[in-house]
Motif scaffolding. Structure first.
Motif, PDB file in Angstrom:
ATOM      1  N   ALA A 130      -9.815   3.551   9.974  1.00  0.00           N
ATOM      2  CA  ALA A 130     -10.748   4.486   9.334  1.00  0.00           C
ATOM      3  C   ALA A 130     -10.004   5.395   8.360  1.00  0.00           C
ATOM      4  CB  ALA A 130     -11.479   5.308  10.388  1.00  0.00           C
ATOM      5  N   ARG A 131      -8.845   5.863   8.761  1.00  0.00           N
ATOM      6  CA  ARG A 131      -8.059   6.743   7.886  1.00  0.00           C
ATOM      7  C   ARG A 131      -7.570   5.984   6.652  1.00  0.00           C
ATOM      8  NH1 ARG A 131      -6.917   9.829   4.661  1.00  0.00           N
ATOM      9  NH2 ARG A 131      -5.210  11.317   4.688  1.00  0.00           N
ATOM     10  N   ALA A 132      -7.188   4.723   6.842  1.00  0.00           N
ATOM     11  CA  ALA A 132      -6.684   3.917   5.725  1.00  0.00           C
ATOM     12  C   ALA A 132      -7.761   3.619   4.689  1.00  0.00           C
ATOM     13  CB  ALA A 132      -6.098   2.604   6.246  1.00  0.00           C
ATOM     14  N   THR A 133      -9.008   3.712   5.106  1.00  0.00           N
ATOM     15  CA  THR A 133     -10.111   3.417   4.181  1.00  0.00           C
ATOM     16  C   THR A 133     -10.896   4.671   3.793  1.00  0.00           C
ATOM     17  OG1 THR A 133     -11.536   2.847   6.064  1.00  0.00           O
ATOM     18  CG2 THR A 133     -10.375   1.031   4.971  1.00  0.00           C
ATOM     19  N   ALA A 134     -10.349   5.823   4.108  1.00  0.00           N
ATOM     20  CA  ALA A 134     -11.008   7.084   3.737  1.00  0.00           C
ATOM     21  C   ALA A 134     -11.003   7.231   2.211  1.00  0.00           C
ATOM     22  CB  ALA A 134     -10.282   8.265   4.387  1.00  0.00           C
ATOM     23  N   PRO A 135     -11.932   8.002   1.675  1.00  0.00           N
ATOM     24  CA  PRO A 135     -11.959   8.221   0.219  1.00  0.00           C
ATOM     25  C   PRO A 135     -10.596   8.710  -0.284  1.00  0.00           C
ATOM     26  CG  PRO A 135     -13.939   9.102   1.218  1.00  0.00           C
ATOM     27  CD  PRO A 135     -13.028   8.696   2.358  1.00  0.00           C
ATOM     28  N   GLY A 136     -10.160   8.143  -1.387  1.00  0.00           N
ATOM     29  CA  GLY A 136      -8.892   8.532  -1.989  1.00  0.00           C
ATOM     30  C   GLY A 136      -7.684   7.742  -1.524  1.00  0.00           C
ATOM     31  N   GLU A 137      -7.836   6.925  -0.495  1.00  0.00           N
ATOM     32  CA  GLU A 137      -6.695   6.141   0.000  1.00  0.00           C
ATOM     33  C   GLU A 137      -6.455   4.928  -0.893  1.00  0.00           C
ATOM     34  OE1 GLU A 137      -4.476   6.882   2.254  1.00  0.00           O
ATOM     35  OE2 GLU A 137      -5.496   8.743   2.745  1.00  0.00           O
ATOM     36  N   VAL A 138      -5.244   4.394  -0.828  1.00  0.00           N
ATOM     37  CA  VAL A 138      -4.850   3.303  -1.717  1.00  0.00           C
ATOM     38  C   VAL A 138      -5.594   1.998  -1.454  1.00  0.00           C
ATOM     39  CG1 VAL A 138      -2.569   4.257  -2.180  1.00  0.00           C
ATOM     40  CG2 VAL A 138      -2.867   2.646  -0.293  1.00  0.00           C
TER      41      VAL A 138
END
Length: 84
Positions: A45-53
């Motif tokens: 979930a964190r890896a796909t949060a807005p602004g992630e690479v």
């Protein structure tokens, strides 16, 4: 590499490089051999949060895709080390 179609030769080349320079390849080498599903879901979930690479990929990336990629990378890393 595990999020998109990648040939085995490229994956093997990256695994060889990682082990040659001392980088971890399976999750166990970073102390996560028994990664709980809840923690894996949080990481994805964190890896796909807005602004992630992950949003730089040429296709939409979901948390489920990231979870599968992490598990696939772990499996390939373990397999690579077993064959050495």
């Amino acid at each position: 590499l595990m999020l998109e179609p990648t040939d085995d030769a490229t994956i093997t080349q990256v695994l060889r490089f990682c082990t040659a320079v001392g980088l971890p390849v399976p999750l166990a080498q970073i102390g996560c051999s028994d990664l709980p599903k809840e923690m894996l879901a949080q990481v994805a979930a964190r890896a796909t949060a807005p602004g992630e690479v992950t949003h730089n990929m040429p296709f939409p990336v979901t948390p489920g895709m990231v979870e599968k990629a992490i598990l696939a990378a772990d499996a390939r890393g373990r397999e690579f080390l077993e064959r050495r």
